[in-house]
Design a protein around this motif. Structure first.
Motif, PDB file in Angstrom:
ATOM      1  N   VAL A 253      -9.119  10.995   2.594  1.00 53.59           N
ATOM      2  CA  VAL A 253      -8.616   9.724   2.099  1.00 53.59           C
ATOM      3  C   VAL A 253      -7.770   9.090   3.201  1.00 53.59           C
ATOM      4  O   VAL A 253      -6.736   9.633   3.588  1.00 53.59           O
TER       5      VAL A 253
ATOM      6  N   SER B 179     -12.583   1.059  -0.571  1.00 50.02           N
ATOM      7  CA  SER B 179     -12.737   2.059  -1.633  1.00 50.02           C
ATOM      8  C   SER B 179     -11.424   2.800  -1.841  1.00 50.02           C
ATOM      9  O   SER B 179     -11.265   3.953  -1.431  1.00 50.02           O
ATOM     10  N   PRO B 180     -10.439   2.148  -2.463  1.00 52.51           N
ATOM     11  CA  PRO B 180      -9.145   2.807  -2.666  1.00 52.51           C
ATOM     12  C   PRO B 180      -9.259   4.010  -3.583  1.00 52.51           C
ATOM     13  O   PRO B 180     -10.016   3.994  -4.558  1.00 52.51           O
TER      14      PRO B 180
ATOM     15  N   LEU C 115       0.339   6.728  -3.545  1.00 59.57           N
ATOM     16  CA  LEU C 115      -0.870   7.474  -3.884  1.00 59.57           C
ATOM     17  C   LEU C 115      -0.543   8.833  -4.490  1.00 59.57           C
ATOM     18  O   LEU C 115      -1.215   9.295  -5.415  1.00 59.57           O
TER      19      LEU C 115
ATOM     20  N   SER D 123     -18.751  -0.115   0.519  1.00 59.96           N
ATOM     21  CA  SER D 123     -17.851   0.524  -0.441  1.00 59.96           C
ATOM     22  C   SER D 123     -18.602   1.649  -1.138  1.00 59.96           C
ATOM     23  O   SER D 123     -19.837   1.620  -1.250  1.00 59.96           O
TER      24      SER D 123
ATOM     25  N   THR E 178     -12.719   6.362  -7.045  1.00 65.36           N
ATOM     26  CA  THR E 178     -12.534   5.022  -6.503  1.00 65.36           C
ATOM     27  C   THR E 178     -12.994   4.025  -7.564  1.00 65.36           C
ATOM     28  O   THR E 178     -13.549   4.418  -8.582  1.00 65.36           O
TER      29      THR E 178
ATOM     30  N   LEU F 247      -8.175   5.838  -6.506  1.00 70.48           N
ATOM     31  CA  LEU F 247      -7.415   5.567  -7.733  1.00 70.48           C
ATOM     32  C   LEU F 247      -6.766   6.824  -8.268  1.00 70.48           C
ATOM     33  O   LEU F 247      -5.710   6.767  -8.906  1.00 70.48           O
TER      34      LEU F 247
ATOM     35  N   GLU G  24     -15.479   1.871   3.369  1.00 70.73           N
ATOM     36  CA  GLU G  24     -14.335   0.962   3.373  1.00 70.73           C
ATOM     37  C   GLU G  24     -14.219   0.309   1.995  1.00 70.73           C
ATOM     38  O   GLU G  24     -15.113   0.408   1.153  1.00 70.73           O
TER      39      GLU G  24
ATOM     40  N   ASP H 148     -11.456   4.634   2.410  1.00 69.91           N
ATOM     41  CA  ASP H 148     -10.260   3.883   2.769  1.00 69.91           C
ATOM     42  C   ASP H 148     -10.137   2.671   1.851  1.00 69.91           C
ATOM     43  O   ASP H 148     -11.143   2.034   1.504  1.00 69.91           O
ATOM     44  N   ALA H 149      -8.903   2.360   1.469  1.00 71.63           N
ATOM     45  CA  ALA H 149      -8.672   1.220   0.590  1.00 71.63           C
ATOM     46  C   ALA H 149      -9.048  -0.090   1.262  1.00 71.63           C
ATOM     47  O   ALA H 149      -9.491  -1.037   0.614  1.00 71.63           O
ATOM     48  N   GLY H 150      -8.860  -0.159   2.570  1.00 66.53           N
ATOM     49  CA  GLY H 150      -9.199  -1.361   3.312  1.00 66.53           C
ATOM     50  C   GLY H 150     -10.337  -1.099   4.272  1.00 66.53           C
ATOM     51  O   GLY H 150     -11.407  -0.667   3.875  1.00 66.53           O
TER      52      GLY H 150
END
Length: 382
Positions: free
Chosen positions: A37, A194-195, A227, A25, A206, A197, A192, A61-63
């Motif tokens: 992103v 790391s969405p 987003l 992350s 993030t 925000l 990864e 990426d959030a996932g």
């Protein structure tokens, strides 16, 4: 004694074969020329193109890499837009529609040349579910032949419709993991878990870090409007569901099938498994959701079609779903939505090739360079 049946894998795609080493992350602040992103097929295509253009890149990426629709789709590499070619010609004009089709053909050939995810040319079928759709197939055949695009009339065990001899299939998850490994080897920094925000000109934040950058490419399909709220009402997230079986000889299909205007799609993998998706429209309003959990309403329809429509008796081993973006009209989103923030998405369920084309185009505009594909897809037009 009665044999014990293993329940299907809970929301794990058929394509997951293990072996992926998770990426870290983002922690702290980093700098790059461009922040991408979303690390699905379109985002990774953008990352690789930016590297080729000599730009430094951070991707978040959030996932996980291809953890969304990019690694959970049907694995079809079909040329063209979500709309069939004759509909694209009617809406966009012949010259533009043909050029867009050719761009997706070029993208498919790149995938086949790389071999990522075991991409292989097998052709594809569009099979009509009724006489009305068969008439539509014949109109598509006529227009595609007039435009010198590869297509043949088809009649066989699957039904009647059209054969596209040059289309291909792929393991979409392995394809994207291969792209990520290439990007890392080329000097990109990928994170990864790391969405994003917030996405602002010059900065992406993030939970534990931030990326300072000159430009941002948002390459997110499902949940794009969450987003970037200004896209609410223009891009809408839907849930697509699939299932897969154990290896079987119950169904011999040498190429993937697109049925009922593409609402259902299935293929037999090299290992003999049947991967089947569809019936989103019969799930009702509940399928317009950001929840990517499989539901009984759609899974029961998929299973009924598997058993009664396709005659497959093999046990179901996987059930899964993914969030995808839908957009009114024929074209996906390609726009500078905020100063120095370019967004792509809304592929209407057909993002494997179109997303790759737009990912590379977004890389060019973010790098301050022209891109034919960006203009053809309507980039920067309201």
């Amino acid at each position: 004694a009665e044999a014990r049946v293993t329940p299907p894998a809970a929301d794990v795609p058929l394509w997951e074969e293990g072996g992926w080493e998770p990426l870290p992350s983002l922690a702290g602040e980093v700098e790059a020329d461009v922040c991408v992103v979303g690390l699905g097929g379109s985002g990774l295509s953008a990352v690789l193109e930016l590297l080729r253009l000599g730009r430094s890149v951070v991707g978040v990426d959030a996932g996980s890499v291809a953890g969304g629709a990019a690694g959970r789709n049907g694995g079809l590499l079909l040329a063209g837009l979500a709309a069939f070619h004759h509909d694209a010609v009617a809406a966009l004009g012949r010259e533009r529609a043909v050029r867009l089709y050719r761009l997706t053909e070029e993208a498919r050939e790149r995938e086949l040349e790389s071999g990522a995810g075991g991409a292989r040319r097998v052709g594809s079928l569009r099979i009509a579910a009724d006489a009305v759709e068969l008439d539509d197939c014949l109109r598509q055949l006529e227009v595609m032949r007039a435009d010198d695009l590869p297509v043949e009339a088809y009649s066989g065990p699957e039904g009647q419709g059209l054969l596209f001899p040059n289309d291909a299939v792929v393991n979409p998850l392995e394809r994207c993991r291969h792209l990520a490994q290439r990007a890392l080897a080329g000097g990109a920094r990928l994170f990864e878990g790391s969405p994003a925000l917030s996405v602002e000109p010059g900065r992406v934040a993030t939970p534990a870090g931030a990326v300072r950058c000159e430009a941002v490419v948002v390459a997110v399909d499902g949940r794009l409007e969450a987003l970037l709220p200004e896209l609410a009402g223009e891009v809408r997230t839907a849930r697509l569901q699939m299932l897969a079986t154990a290896s079987t000889d119950d169904l011999a299909v040498p190429r993937p099938v697109y049925r009922r205007y593409g609402f259902e799609y299935y293929q037999r993998t090299p290992a003999g498994r049947i991967a089947l998706g569809g019936f989103r429209d019969q799930g009702g309003e509940a399928e317009w959701t950001r929840d990517a959990t499989p539901t009984p309403a759609v899974q029961e329809r998929l299973e009924a079609f598997l058993r009664e429509g396709l005659g497959v008796r093999a046990p179901i081993t996987h059930r899964w779903a993914a969030s995808v973006g839908y957009r009114p009209g024929l074209l996906p989103l390609a726009r500078e939505v905020r100063p120095r923030v370019w967004a792509i998405g809304g592929y209407n369920g057909t993002g494997n090739l179109v997303g790759a084309v737009l990912g590379r185009a977004a890389a060019h505009v973010a790098a301050g360079q022209p891109a034919e594909a960006w203009e053809l897809f309507g980039g920067d037009r309201a």
